[in-house]
Scaffold this active site. Sequence first.
Site, mmCIF file in Angstrom:
data_model
loop_
_atom_site.group_PDB
_atom_site.id
_atom_site.type_symbol
_atom_site.label_atom_id
_atom_site.label_comp_id
_atom_site.label_asym_id
_atom_site.label_seq_id
_atom_site.Cartn_x
_atom_site.Cartn_y
_atom_site.Cartn_z
ATOM 1 N N GLY A 44 -5.872 5.582 -0.278
ATOM 2 C CA GLY A 44 -7.277 5.609 0.117
ATOM 3 C C GLY A 44 -8.056 4.535 -0.598
ATOM 4 O O GLY A 44 -7.670 3.356 -0.609
ATOM 5 N N ASN A 100 1.719 11.299 6.099
ATOM 6 C CA ASN A 100 0.809 10.420 6.832
ATOM 7 C C ASN A 100 1.172 10.420 8.315
ATOM 8 O O ASN A 100 2.059 9.696 8.748
ATOM 9 C CB ASN A 100 0.918 9.010 6.242
ATOM 10 C CG ASN A 100 -0.318 8.164 6.484
ATOM 11 O OD1 ASN A 100 -0.233 6.961 6.597
ATOM 12 N ND2 ASN A 100 -1.472 8.781 6.546
ATOM 13 N N TYR A 155 0.828 -1.211 0.000
ATOM 14 C CA TYR A 155 0.000 0.000 0.000
ATOM 15 C C TYR A 155 0.865 1.266 0.000
ATOM 16 O O TYR A 155 1.800 1.409 0.805
ATOM 17 C CB TYR A 155 -0.921 0.032 1.233
ATOM 18 C CG TYR A 155 -1.656 1.357 1.375
ATOM 19 C CD1 TYR A 155 -2.726 1.656 0.536
ATOM 20 C CD2 TYR A 155 -1.243 2.314 2.297
ATOM 21 C CE1 TYR A 155 -3.373 2.871 0.625
ATOM 22 C CE2 TYR A 155 -1.891 3.535 2.400
ATOM 23 C CZ TYR A 155 -2.961 3.811 1.552
ATOM 24 O OH TYR A 155 -3.601 5.016 1.639
ATOM 25 N N ARG A 213 -13.330 31.419 47.064
ATOM 26 C CA ARG A 213 -13.117 30.298 47.978
ATOM 27 C C ARG A 213 -12.705 29.022 47.256
ATOM 28 O O ARG A 213 -11.954 28.201 47.801
ATOM 29 C CB ARG A 213 -14.414 30.051 48.759
ATOM 30 C CG ARG A 213 -14.248 29.103 49.903
ATOM 31 C CD ARG A 213 -15.504 28.762 50.687
ATOM 32 N NE ARG A 213 -16.714 29.440 50.328
ATOM 33 C CZ ARG A 213 -17.936 28.879 50.402
ATOM 34 N NH1 ARG A 213 -18.054 27.617 50.776
ATOM 35 N NH2 ARG A 213 -19.011 29.565 50.078
ATOM 36 N N HIS A 244 -2.756 16.475 -2.634
ATOM 37 C CA HIS A 244 -3.186 16.636 -1.244
ATOM 38 C C HIS A 244 -2.986 18.064 -0.723
ATOM 39 O O HIS A 244 -3.382 18.366 0.403
ATOM 40 C CB HIS A 244 -2.431 15.655 -0.348
ATOM 41 C CG HIS A 244 -2.915 14.230 -0.470
ATOM 42 N ND1 HIS A 244 -3.174 13.633 -1.674
ATOM 43 C CD2 HIS A 244 -3.184 13.281 0.478
ATOM 44 C CE1 HIS A 244 -3.576 12.383 -1.474
ATOM 45 N NE2 HIS A 244 -3.598 12.142 -0.187
#
Length: 511
Positions: free
Chosen positions: A58, A193, A51, A279, A81
Amino acid sequence: MIVNGNNLSIEDVARVAIKGEKVELSAESKEKIEHSRRYVENMIERGEVVYGVTTGFGKFCNVVVSREDVKKLQINLIRSHSVGVGDYFPEEVVRAMMLLRINALAKGYSGVRLSTLMTLVEMLNKGVTPLVPCQGSLGASGDLVPLAHMVLVMLGEGEAIYEGKVLPGGRALELAGIKPLVLEAKEGLALVNGTQAMSAIGCIALVEAFNLSKAADICGALTFEALNGIVDAFDEKIHTARPHPGQVECARNMARLIEGSTLVTRQGELKVQDAYALRCIPQVHGATKDALRHVRHVLEIEINSATDNPLIFPDEEQVISGGNFHGQPVAINMDYMGIAVSELANISERRIERLVNPYLNEGLPAFLTKEGGLNSGLMISQYTAAALVSENKTLASPASVDSIPSSANQEDHVSMGTIAARKAMMIVENTRNVLAIELLCAAQAIDLRFEKMGDKGSLGKGTALAYEAVRELVAAVEEDRVLSGDVKILSELIRSGELVKRVENEIGPLY
């Protein structure tokens, strides 16, 4: 700074990103990187289908790319991208992003060439900072869009800041004496990535959030004295009975800051109990301190992790696809940090209201002006604080519970971590401005309190230093004037760390 992929701290990131410290890869990292790269090249030579190396990305993961097109695949990835929009990230965020990407690749699981990583190191050290749009990341498959814009400049494309000027990426590299990169197999994917954009924003925001946590104690202590607060609320016995670490530490901070003050009171002396905004400072500020420590823990795991896909394990002769790029751990904690910091602003605004409100400020003039009516005094400063707090409430709505599928439903759950980080950074900025307004109001209230007492009495050891720091920069408000500049000056006093530093130099570290 020696970078080896394993021991980067939040403070290290700030030193490089903000102060410009140079970095160098460790010898061990160089060996791991080269070992991993040899395995990738052997795998390509054998014609294996992997891959992102010999396939598309994708939904295109099942489309095999020929050996001849392996390099083109990587450059196409970066260009396609680079679709970011919106304002550009601040330079320190991009520098942090570059450092974190270097650190992740230094682990040796990504399969890039050493020369590729050295290009990024050289850019960081020589001050070539890519222009990276802040919008476009879904926070899963990593911060693809912002990291792609970072890599564009490595290729001699895109735009960058160099020596204070915005230049074409290739020109910036040329002036810095850096040769543009030519991507090889796997390298484009390895560079984009990961979770480095959201983590970079988170690191920069967290450094300031820790500073704000201390500054909030200082501001709260100054208000506490101006309103004759009841010091018994900080008694150690109360807090050891409910020993959340942040609560205990905040109570100690408050006690040390007001030590020696003649303005504070004891239980039953003027009143029996203070309102919660005074307080419960240890309980509220302390919860934020504990939250920030948890966020640090998560971020320091993340910034020392390999977050790309697939990962290369050359010793085991494996390439494994997984999901380390998914930003959910960071996303949830960015939302958590935003919520935690917004609470510092929430309670600060309530203290501001008590300072300016004549029904709540223990006898001080309405809106802290001696000629009310003719002057509005600090009335509208509370409006601004209220507006910022309201904006924080909107920003604190979590981004991490949202998800929109992408890549034809192959990437069907995303973290929105970068959106969460950006929102957290905005909350930090808003909170700093609320605290600056509290400083302005508290110093004014102190002046009026002493005047009412005939200039008798004294502030605490820590609060006296804070008051002096304010008055060195901003004069008391005798009659109405434009106050936005004063708020800006005091906001910078806080942001720079100078307020905390002045106090800590005298009374020791705050928690």
